[in-house]
Design a protein around this motif. Structure first.
Motif, PDB file in Angstrom:
ATOM      1  N   LEU A 160       0.807  -1.216   0.000  1.00  0.00           N
ATOM      2  CA  LEU A 160       0.000   0.000   0.000  1.00  0.00           C
ATOM      3  C   LEU A 160       0.846   1.275   0.000  1.00  0.00           C
ATOM      4  O   LEU A 160       0.553   2.227  -0.722  1.00  0.00           O
ATOM      5  CB  LEU A 160      -0.908  -0.016   1.233  1.00  0.00           C
ATOM      6  N   LEU A 161       1.904   1.290   0.812  1.00  0.00           N
ATOM      7  CA  LEU A 161       2.693   2.523   0.939  1.00  0.00           C
ATOM      8  C   LEU A 161       3.602   2.779  -0.259  1.00  0.00           C
ATOM      9  O   LEU A 161       4.168   3.861  -0.393  1.00  0.00           O
ATOM     10  CB  LEU A 161       3.522   2.478   2.226  1.00  0.00           C
ATOM     11  N   SER A 163       2.551   1.919  -3.537  1.00  0.00           N
ATOM     12  CA  SER A 163       1.776   1.913  -4.774  1.00  0.00           C
ATOM     13  C   SER A 163       1.001   3.220  -4.876  1.00  0.00           C
ATOM     14  O   SER A 163       0.466   3.709  -3.885  1.00  0.00           O
ATOM     15  CB  SER A 163       0.785   0.748  -4.775  1.00  0.00           C
TER      16      SER A 163
ATOM     17  N   ARG B 135       6.205   6.892 -13.163  1.00  0.00           N
ATOM     18  CA  ARG B 135       6.269   6.224 -11.864  1.00  0.00           C
ATOM     19  C   ARG B 135       7.225   5.054 -11.948  1.00  0.00           C
ATOM     20  O   ARG B 135       7.559   4.592 -13.024  1.00  0.00           O
ATOM     21  CB  ARG B 135       4.883   5.683 -11.490  1.00  0.00           C
ATOM     22  N   PRO B 138       6.300  -0.690  -7.985  1.00  0.00           N
ATOM     23  CA  PRO B 138       6.287  -0.782  -6.509  1.00  0.00           C
ATOM     24  C   PRO B 138       7.440  -1.617  -5.959  1.00  0.00           C
ATOM     25  O   PRO B 138       7.958  -1.317  -4.882  1.00  0.00           O
ATOM     26  CB  PRO B 138       4.935  -1.460  -6.216  1.00  0.00           C
ATOM     27  N   GLU B 139       7.889  -2.632  -6.710  1.00  0.00           N
ATOM     28  CA  GLU B 139       8.949  -3.497  -6.172  1.00  0.00           C
ATOM     29  C   GLU B 139      10.300  -2.785  -6.055  1.00  0.00           C
ATOM     30  O   GLU B 139      11.228  -3.328  -5.478  1.00  0.00           O
ATOM     31  CB  GLU B 139       9.088  -4.788  -6.989  1.00  0.00           C
ATOM     32  N   TYR B 141      10.592  -0.167  -4.299  1.00  0.00           N
ATOM     33  CA  TYR B 141      10.534   0.547  -3.022  1.00  0.00           C
ATOM     34  C   TYR B 141      10.497  -0.436  -1.851  1.00  0.00           C
ATOM     35  O   TYR B 141      10.062  -1.582  -2.014  1.00  0.00           O
ATOM     36  CB  TYR B 141       9.294   1.446  -2.986  1.00  0.00           C
ATOM     37  N   ALA B 143       8.768  -1.866   0.436  1.00  0.00           N
ATOM     38  CA  ALA B 143       7.391  -2.065   0.915  1.00  0.00           C
ATOM     39  C   ALA B 143       7.364  -2.663   2.321  1.00  0.00           C
ATOM     40  O   ALA B 143       6.675  -2.158   3.211  1.00  0.00           O
ATOM     41  CB  ALA B 143       6.631  -2.962  -0.056  1.00  0.00           C
ATOM     42  N   ALA B 343       8.132   6.480  -1.224  1.00  0.00           N
ATOM     43  CA  ALA B 343       6.826   5.905  -0.882  1.00  0.00           C
ATOM     44  C   ALA B 343       5.721   6.478  -1.767  1.00  0.00           C
ATOM     45  O   ALA B 343       5.038   7.415  -1.370  1.00  0.00           O
ATOM     46  CB  ALA B 343       6.529   6.158   0.588  1.00  0.00           C
ATOM     47  N   PRO B 344       5.538   5.912  -2.952  1.00  0.00           N
ATOM     48  CA  PRO B 344       4.492   6.431  -3.854  1.00  0.00           C
ATOM     49  C   PRO B 344       3.082   6.350  -3.261  1.00  0.00           C
ATOM     50  O   PRO B 344       2.191   7.055  -3.718  1.00  0.00           O
ATOM     51  CB  PRO B 344       4.593   5.517  -5.080  1.00  0.00           C
ATOM     52  N   GLY B 345       2.899   5.533  -2.231  1.00  0.00           N
ATOM     53  CA  GLY B 345       1.577   5.417  -1.626  1.00  0.00           C
ATOM     54  C   GLY B 345       1.337   6.435  -0.519  1.00  0.00           C
ATOM     55  O   GLY B 345       0.225   6.549  -0.014  1.00  0.00           O
ATOM     56  N   ALA B 346       2.395   7.158  -0.141  1.00  0.00           N
ATOM     57  CA  ALA B 346       2.221   8.234   0.851  1.00  0.00           C
ATOM     58  C   ALA B 346       2.191   9.552   0.080  1.00  0.00           C
ATOM     59  O   ALA B 346       2.964   9.751  -0.837  1.00  0.00           O
ATOM     60  CB  ALA B 346       3.385   8.229   1.841  1.00  0.00           C
TER      61      ALA B 346
END
Lengths: 502, 502
Positions: A160-161, A163, B135, B138-139, B141, B143, B343-346
């Motif tokens: 989650l953090l 994506s 972007r 996600p992998e 970062y 996680a 952190a793309p999700g923050a």
């Protein structure tokens, strides 16, 4: 007097799911208000309450204590509980606004500067009793359950953090919001929901969607300073419309203003528990306002932050009907937030913008892109469970008691001539000082004693509300709050004595 | 040829902490670029690499594979690795801008509409290969580490979700940011840091602080469409200044513009890895720009989103120096974000606004109040540990490989005359199409084959960049990306064949 439980439960709006002592409290409160029980009457003993209503001793005691804390009963040693008229009812309600004032759209008046000054002064001084901030104590919210929900979300969504989040908002969360909107009378698809950084971002987006700098926006008077700051920051002119402490914005005054000024682009209204008045608009007013704005081609922006905090005796089992529910043309922009009712630590609000939906989405994208999904998912998880409604009932009930005890303290400690509005819900009271005493002077004197209050000047570009104070009652009554109110009452009394009569 | 490890480690900017195979890769890359090893030369065998550098077999293999993936070496069966000239080096770099174009401040030109149309079309069609979005996968970062940090924060701050957050941002997080800013040459107190919803909110606040609707803002040309959207939403006019794909904004063109237009209120510049060009401003240019803006009394807004993504061979052990570091009068507003680097999700960005700090704080308060503290604390926890720098080195190294392999694919599959900028870092490439082929046509044809690219038109209010594409390389090269690039090359070739020569 009829004390049958059936009477208590058959009251309109009385939710069948409320704890039994609360249903009984509503019943006895009604009996006192109706005069069936009068001041000085003895309340039925615990034993007879138990027998009459077939309840446990603990329920009978909860009932009596609740009514005592609200000021309806007083305990006399070795005699039981007796009816008294809550002191706060000895105070007159706040004055109705004068309707013959021709409103004038304010240009830049430096509300930012006024608010900054206020905040800066509050920071400079050690504050012991904060009666200013319109917030509730953290302990009134389900901290543990939300924490566990967030941890669950992290475990089930380990990426989650890292994506990217969705600009419109998390789809699961939007579905929960759309489902709950049904209880406001609003039918929405989840795709019509835009998640925002609190209600304040929703209001910003709504205003940017419908107005350009220099345009005029009609607002309630008084209104919360956050809105006045938004207008000032956007270069919009606030046109303050007289607003009743009981029934909200005056439709007559608004209609007259619309005929006088031709560049009003929107009306911003808090229909339920208006801040700072606490007024609640009757349904007929809400519907009338929707139709008026539609006829005039003026956007109606509804800020519904507080509707879940309306007393259950007023609202019954469902929230009051949103103005948006009467909207047939997409002319109403509905804004709300979970900040005050569920999670003050999450910056989560939402809106649905009718015919401006696409523009709002683009503005949101260009201004803050998207909200974090972690808090959205944690709130969605909690809100989808029955615990959410239980929490809201507890919160309403706590606030009810806190408002009543605060009102009681004001009635006890403030001088004669003080007027008070105790709204049917919410977390603050609106106090009118005697003899037009300036709340700015009260603010100064209170701050010197480490007590922070919000002076009426903060709620208007004019100085019309100088003799008013907003008092927060979001904190469970504690000794220092009680003491703070007592000292505040003394301050007001002293200032009055030294003031030349007006 | 000198293959001593000491040579490799004594290169300027080579961080002593990089993994050994990377230090060796830098060394051999340099040897090829310098001509010490020429095309067709055999690379030292694994055995001799092990002996020569006293490294393990696995390090020697990592080294060879790294250089192979970057296109510097090719493996021949049973013979070992041989030097080849990376195909991408056969492509000319992107044209320098014409300086004799007199810029003209654009008014509302509907970039919103253009972007909406682009996004809507991308949504309508199933997209298999997304080369458009700037972007990273996600992998790339951490996680798991961030998830654990968030859970730790929830356990140690059980009331976080129910307690109001600080408008300026969490104090612990601001202290971490201020400490790291030292490595950019910027000395700050934590109280001078304002946390924002990503860099995009920081830019919004910066522009609102310094400009009014109708004012002109000088920007790089091309620039990222997010900025053009912000300007349009605020009613500001974008004045596009010619910008070199190598050294960034032209100071001469900017100075001329400042002499021509008297209502330029700010210059917005991305000094490091400009989006979409990837240019990096030399220190002398950065310093010159700071001084120019100061002399002219025009605010300088620095968007430093990408500086942590500059290759280690270019930047060394510390990030490049921020323009803010030359600011002595508070005229530079520095904006950055953790969105692309951690952190793309923050939704966490930050800014320090020099002499506009108080105004920025008030605008932030009136627009979105505050950021949620959970993500700030989780990021602070991670950023204070050595894991953060390790992550950044890994991320830079992954992006390096991904850029090189993407460039290699473009060089292999795109027709002659294609020009390419492979920047010294970051996550995208800027491609100039041959014969002024319209990227809009490429976009249409690619979308029909489920490939999404960003056409050059998105990066300017003019149509000047129509023959350009931005290609994202944030995803580890996978088969479908490789295939997508191959088909994109075929599309460009086919379109060229059917186009009348220009």
């Amino acid at each position: 007097m009829d004390t049958a439980l059936t009477t208590a439960t058959s009251r309109p709006h009385q939710p069948a799911t409320a704890p039994i002592y609360q249903r009984l409290a509503t019943h006895y409160r009604g009996a006192i208000q109706a005069g069936s029980l009068v001041v000085g009457d003895r309340m039925p003993s615990l034993r007879s309450l138990m027998r009459q209503h077939e309840v446990s001793l603990s329920t009978a005691m909860q009932l009596s204590r609740q009514l005592e804390s609200e000021g309806w009963l007083e305990a006399r040693p070795r005699s039981g509980y007796f009816v008294r008229r809550p002191l706060r009812n000895t105070l007159a309600t706040v004055s109705e606004p004068r309707m013959d004032v021709t409103p004038d759209p304010a240009q830049y008046v430096g509300i930012h500067a006024r608010v900054s000054d206020f905040i800066a002064r509050g920071r400079l001084q050690m504050v012991k009793t904060n009666l200013a901030v319109a917030r509730c104590a953290p302990e009134l919210y389900p901290a543990e359950a939300l924490k566990l929900a967030a941890m669950r979300v992290l475990r089930t969504h380990p990426q989650l953090l890292v994506s990217a989040s969705s600009p419109r908002g998390n789809a699961v969360f939007r579905a929960v919001l759309a489902k709950r909107a049904l209880s406001l009378g609003v039918t929405l698809s989840p795709d019509e929901v835009q998640v925002t950084n609190g209600c304040i971002e929703a209001l910003n987006l709504a205003l940017r969607a419908v107005a350009q700098p220099g345009d005029t926006i009609a607002v309630e008077s008084p209104t919360f300073y956050g809105l006045l700051q938004v207008l000032e920051a956007q270069g919009l002119r606030a046109l303050e419309i007289p607003t009743s402490p009981q029934t909200g914005i005056s439709l007559d005054a608004l209609e007259m203003a619309m005929q006088t000024y031709d560049n009003i682009k929107a009306v911003v209204v808090v229909p339920h528990l208006q801040n700072p008045l606490g007024s609640i608009m009757p349904d007929a007013h809400k519907q009338g306002l929707v139709q008026l704005c539609e006829r005039q081609g003026i956007a109606l922006i509804e800020d519904d932050t507080y509707s879940e905090l309306v007393n259950e005796s007023t609202r019954g089992d469902t929230p009051l009907r949103a103005m948006k529910s009467w909207d047939t043309t997409g002319n109403v922009i509905y804004c709300a937030s979970l900040h005050k009712i569920l999670a003050p630590g999450a910056r989560v609000g939402w809106m649905t913008a009718g015919r401006w939906q696409a523009r709002v989405e683009m503005l949101k994208f260009s201004q803050t892109r998207s909200n974090e999904e972690l808090s959205q998912l944690a709130l969605a998880d909690y809100m989808a469970s029955p615990a959410y409604d239980r929490h809201l009932r507890r919160l309403r009930s706590s606030l009810h008691v806190q408002r009543e005890t605060t009102a009681q303290a004001i009635a006890s400690y403030f001088p004669e001539g003080t007027r008070l509005n105790v709204p049917d819900g919410g977390l603050s009271l609106w106090v009118e000082l005697p003899q037009k005493l300036s709340s700015r002077r009260v603010f100064d004197a209170a701050l010197a004693q480490q007590i922070l209050v919000t002076p009426g000047q903060m709620f208007s570009n004019s100085l019309r509300f100088d003799p008013y104070l907003r008092i927060n009652c979001g904190w469970p009554q504690q000794q220092d709050v009680e003491q703070g109110l007592r000292r505040l009452g003394q301050i007001v009394t002293t200032l009055l004595e030294t003031q030349a009569p007006t």
